[in-house]
Design an enzyme around this catalytic site. Structure first.
Site, mmCIF file in Angstrom:
data_model
loop_
_atom_site.group_PDB
_atom_site.id
_atom_site.type_symbol
_atom_site.label_atom_id
_atom_site.label_comp_id
_atom_site.label_asym_id
_atom_site.label_seq_id
_atom_site.Cartn_x
_atom_site.Cartn_y
_atom_site.Cartn_z
ATOM 1 N N GLN A 139 1.855 -5.898 -3.087
ATOM 2 C CA GLN A 139 2.456 -6.079 -1.705
ATOM 3 C C GLN A 139 3.646 -5.304 -1.526
ATOM 4 O O GLN A 139 3.824 -4.221 -2.071
ATOM 5 C CB GLN A 139 2.679 -7.384 -1.435
ATOM 6 N N LYS A 146 1.867 2.151 -5.358
ATOM 7 C CA LYS A 146 2.250 1.563 -6.427
ATOM 8 C C LYS A 146 1.542 1.873 -7.678
ATOM 9 O O LYS A 146 1.812 2.175 -8.489
ATOM 10 C CB LYS A 146 2.524 -0.099 -6.197
ATOM 11 N N ASP A 174 0.726 -1.262 0.020
ATOM 12 C CA ASP A 174 0.034 0.051 -0.072
ATOM 13 C C ASP A 174 0.727 1.201 -0.120
ATOM 14 O O ASP A 174 0.350 2.432 0.529
ATOM 15 C CB ASP A 174 -0.788 -0.139 1.125
HETATM 16 P P1 GDP Z 1 -0.867 0.317 -3.465
HETATM 17 O O1 GDP Z 1 -1.334 -1.065 -3.153
HETATM 18 O O2 GDP Z 1 0.812 0.376 -3.444
HETATM 19 O O3 GDP Z 1 -1.295 0.845 -5.040
HETATM 20 O O4 GDP Z 1 -1.361 1.336 -2.616
HETATM 21 P P2 GDP Z 1 -2.978 1.640 -2.064
HETATM 22 O O5 GDP Z 1 -3.777 2.139 -3.167
HETATM 23 O O6 GDP Z 1 -3.345 0.275 -1.589
HETATM 24 O O7 GDP Z 1 -2.794 2.600 -1.031
HETATM 25 C C1 GDP Z 1 -2.132 3.996 -1.290
HETATM 26 C C2 GDP Z 1 -3.230 4.964 -0.938
HETATM 27 O O8 GDP Z 1 -2.408 6.253 -0.759
HETATM 28 C C3 GDP Z 1 -4.262 5.121 -1.716
HETATM 29 O O9 GDP Z 1 -5.520 5.645 -1.028
HETATM 30 C C4 GDP Z 1 -3.953 6.536 -2.462
HETATM 31 O O10 GDP Z 1 -4.973 7.353 -3.206
HETATM 32 C C5 GDP Z 1 -3.370 7.205 -1.702
HETATM 33 N N1 GDP Z 1 -1.935 7.920 -2.036
HETATM 34 C C6 GDP Z 1 -1.136 7.673 -3.018
HETATM 35 N N2 GDP Z 1 -0.091 8.582 -2.916
HETATM 36 C C7 GDP Z 1 -0.591 9.552 -2.288
HETATM 37 C C8 GDP Z 1 -0.048 10.766 -1.873
HETATM 38 O O11 GDP Z 1 1.287 11.160 -2.039
HETATM 39 N N3 GDP Z 1 -0.506 11.392 -0.684
HETATM 40 C C9 GDP Z 1 -1.603 10.996 -0.082
HETATM 41 N N4 GDP Z 1 -2.205 11.826 0.674
HETATM 42 N N5 GDP Z 1 -2.191 10.075 -0.444
HETATM 43 C C10 GDP Z 1 -1.532 9.186 -1.642
HETATM 44 P P1 IMO Z 2 -1.149 -4.103 -2.232
HETATM 45 O O1 IMO Z 2 -0.477 -4.560 -3.598
HETATM 46 C C1 IMO Z 2 -1.092 -4.723 2.147
HETATM 47 C C2 IMO Z 2 -1.074 -8.658 3.562
HETATM 48 C C3 IMO Z 2 -2.405 -9.375 4.337
HETATM 49 C C4 IMO Z 2 -1.827 -10.134 5.245
HETATM 50 C C5 IMO Z 2 -0.737 -10.876 4.546
HETATM 51 C C6 IMO Z 2 -1.199 -12.181 3.951
HETATM 52 O O2 IMO Z 2 -2.171 -3.421 -2.305
HETATM 53 O O3 IMO Z 2 -0.003 -3.358 -1.516
HETATM 54 P P2 IMO Z 2 -2.687 -12.709 1.986
HETATM 55 O O4 IMO Z 2 -4.226 -12.665 1.710
HETATM 56 O O5 IMO Z 2 -1.957 -12.240 0.724
HETATM 57 O O6 IMO Z 2 -2.528 -14.051 2.214
HETATM 58 O O7 IMO Z 2 -2.355 -12.114 3.290
HETATM 59 O O8 IMO Z 2 -0.609 -9.874 3.495
HETATM 60 N N1 IMO Z 2 -1.344 -8.433 2.228
HETATM 61 C C7 IMO Z 2 -1.138 -7.142 1.966
HETATM 62 N N2 IMO Z 2 -1.113 -5.870 2.837
HETATM 63 N N3 IMO Z 2 -1.424 -4.612 0.809
HETATM 64 C C8 IMO Z 2 -1.385 -5.617 0.055
HETATM 65 O O9 IMO Z 2 -1.270 -5.719 -1.302
HETATM 66 C C9 IMO Z 2 -1.146 -6.947 0.508
HETATM 67 N N4 IMO Z 2 -1.483 -8.088 -0.047
HETATM 68 C C10 IMO Z 2 -1.578 -8.910 1.081
HETATM 69 O O10 IMO Z 2 -3.128 -7.893 4.881
HETATM 70 O O11 IMO Z 2 -1.177 -9.536 6.299
HETATM 71 MG MG MG Z 3 -2.856 -1.735 -1.836
#
Ligand code: GDP
Ligand code: IMO
Ligand code: MG
Length: 438
Positions: free
Chosen positions: A223, A16, A13
């Protein structure tokens, strides 16, 4: 032109999806190479706000080919729904293709995922419950069903006849779950197969043709390194084969390691984690709550809606992930979330129970779960950054913070993200241009 991998440098998260959406304009192919719909990648651009579980974040560019590579576990119902949702919002999926070698998440996989977590009791991992781990377990056990099987009725029937009795025995005898009916599963998944078939291709071939034309291929990880099966805080990790680390990218899309010339590591300006397992700089106090709720997009899990655990930037874990992934370019996201803090801490080392100072990551999550973070404190900048678009516009304190992180994790920060929207970024160096490690 090169293949460029984007990986998460922490516990997932990191942003990416948001960064791939930003940099994809310089590539011709964008491909996911591992994991499944445990991933949740958020993209906010002119077309709206999107949460992608399987489809690569390059999908918003109609001229880019988007691939779901052979390393991805595909839940057909989820992928088909995602495709439908995108299409209903006017996003073209005509350039989206799925590998015939992808393993399929079958209905027993989520059931076993959830039952396994119950069996683990206090040692539960906190999985997303999407069946991704059990699907990859079956892949390794050589009892998986692949997309190529799913779209071939005779092959699917033969494979299901072999696999289902085995899985039903496991479900009934080990987990006390009801067995699945052959005809029901065959009918429903054959229907998914028919709907998925138009998207199915030999995706490795598509990638090689693009590389041969001299185009740039962007490989989107899922991840983060600390959740990686090999590199992460085992056993509190995810279970992808190939792994979501840079090393898994070639395998998960079908290219050799020599083709990958650039690894972009995404890091949050602090850290978060969803699920269980060690996180030395976790903040369980008011400050942690502020990190979770500050800024335009609070720290709530994209896939499961769980609140994310939060903590100060962990330079030990982040340096480790830069090292084991061969990161050449760093990206720092969510800098804006730190805008109002009078003081900011950085975890620069861990102290063990017996008083030793660690600056490298311990292999044991038991050890890691007991270390105390050693902090360095820096002044906050207490000024908004979300409208900054150049390095010079950033407050001096923010620049100092970024420079300190660069020196601690030993990679240059080439993009600074100051908000969730596509243009809320400062591009210091084009991450698609090959930058040798210094
Ligand atoms: P990913 O799994 O790595 O693609 O990340 P996620 O989408 O799960 O979580 C990243 C969160 O941060 C999302 O809600 C994005 O909209 C938000 N986000 C990304 N870059 C920024 C930033 O620079 N500032 C803020 N405030 N939010 C961001
Ligand atoms: P993105 O791509 C954050 C975590 C789960 C749990 C562990 C194992 O959005 O960054 P699973 O269901 O994969 O067997 O769970 O991994 N997990 C993530 N946490 N972002 C993710 O993907 C995740 N994918 C799996 O919360 O701790
Ligand atoms: Mg994510």
């Amino acid at each position: 032109m090169p293949a460029v991998v984007v990986i998460g440098g922490q516990w997932g998260d990191e942003g990416k999806g948001r960064i791939v959406d930003l940099i994809a304009q310089g590539a011709s192919v964008v491909a996911r190479y591992s994991a499944g719909n445990n991933a949740g990648h958020t993209v906010i651009n002119d077309l709206g706000e999107f949460k992608l579980n399987v489809v690569p974040a390059g999908i918003f560019y109609p001229d880019k080919t988007c691939l779901v590579g052979n390393g991805v576990a595909v839940d057909p119902a989820i992928l088909l729904n995602e495709i439908e949702q995108l299409a209903s919002r006017g996003i073209s999926v005509a350039h989206l293709f799925v590998s015939d070698r992808c393993h399929v998440i079958m209905p027993w996989h989520p059931a076993i995922d959830i039952a396994d977590e119950k069996l683990r009791g206090a040692a539960a991992i906190g999985t997303t419950g999407r069946g991704v781990g059990p699907c990859f377990t079956d892949k390794v056990a050589r009892i998986g069903i692949r997309v190529g099987d799913l779209i071939d009725p005779a092959a699917f029937r033969a494979r299901l006849e072999f696999v289902l009795p085995y899985k039903n025995a496991v479900m009934q005898q080990l987990y006390g779950l009801p067995p699945l009916d052959f005809d029901d599963v065959y009918r429903q998944y054959s229907e998914y197969g028919v709907r998925l078939a138009p998207f199915v291709r030999d995706t490795a071939q598509i990638v090689h043709e693009a590389l041969d034309r001299g185009e740039t291929v962007l490989l989107e990880g899922a991840q983060g390194c600390l959740l990686d099966l090999d590199a992460g805080t085992y056993e509190y990790v995810t279970a992808s084969v190939p792994s979501s680390s840079a090393g898994g990218a070639g395998i998960g899309i079908g290219i050799g390691p020599t083709v990958i010339q650039q690894v972009v590591g995404i890091y949050k300006a602090y850290v978060t984690r969803v699920g269980n397992g060690p996180m030395p700089s976790e903040l369980l106090d008011e400050t942690g709550m502020i990190l979770r709720l500050e800024g335009p997009r609070p720290e709530i899990g994209t896939t499961t809606g769980r609140p994310r655990r939060t903590g100060w930037f962990d330079a030990v874990a982040s340096r480790y992930s830069a090292m084991v992934n061969g990161v050449t370019s760093g990206v720092l996201t969510r800098l804006d979330v730190l805008d109002n803090f009078p003081a900011i801490k950085i975890c620069i080392a861990y102290e063990t129970e017996d008083g030793r100072t660690l600056t490298t990551l311990p292999a044991s999550s038991v050890v890691m779960g007991k270390v105390r973070p050693v902090y360095e404190e820096v002044d906050g900048w207490r000024a908004p950054t979300s409208k900054c678009r150049t390095w010079d516009e950033l407050p001096q304190g923010a620049r100092d913070y970024i420079r300190r992180i660069e020196s601690l994790i030993k990679i240059p920060i080439d993009i600074v993200s100051v908000g969730p929207e596509r243009d809320q970024a400062i591009i210091v160096h084009d991450v698609l241009k090959v930058r040798p490690r210094t």
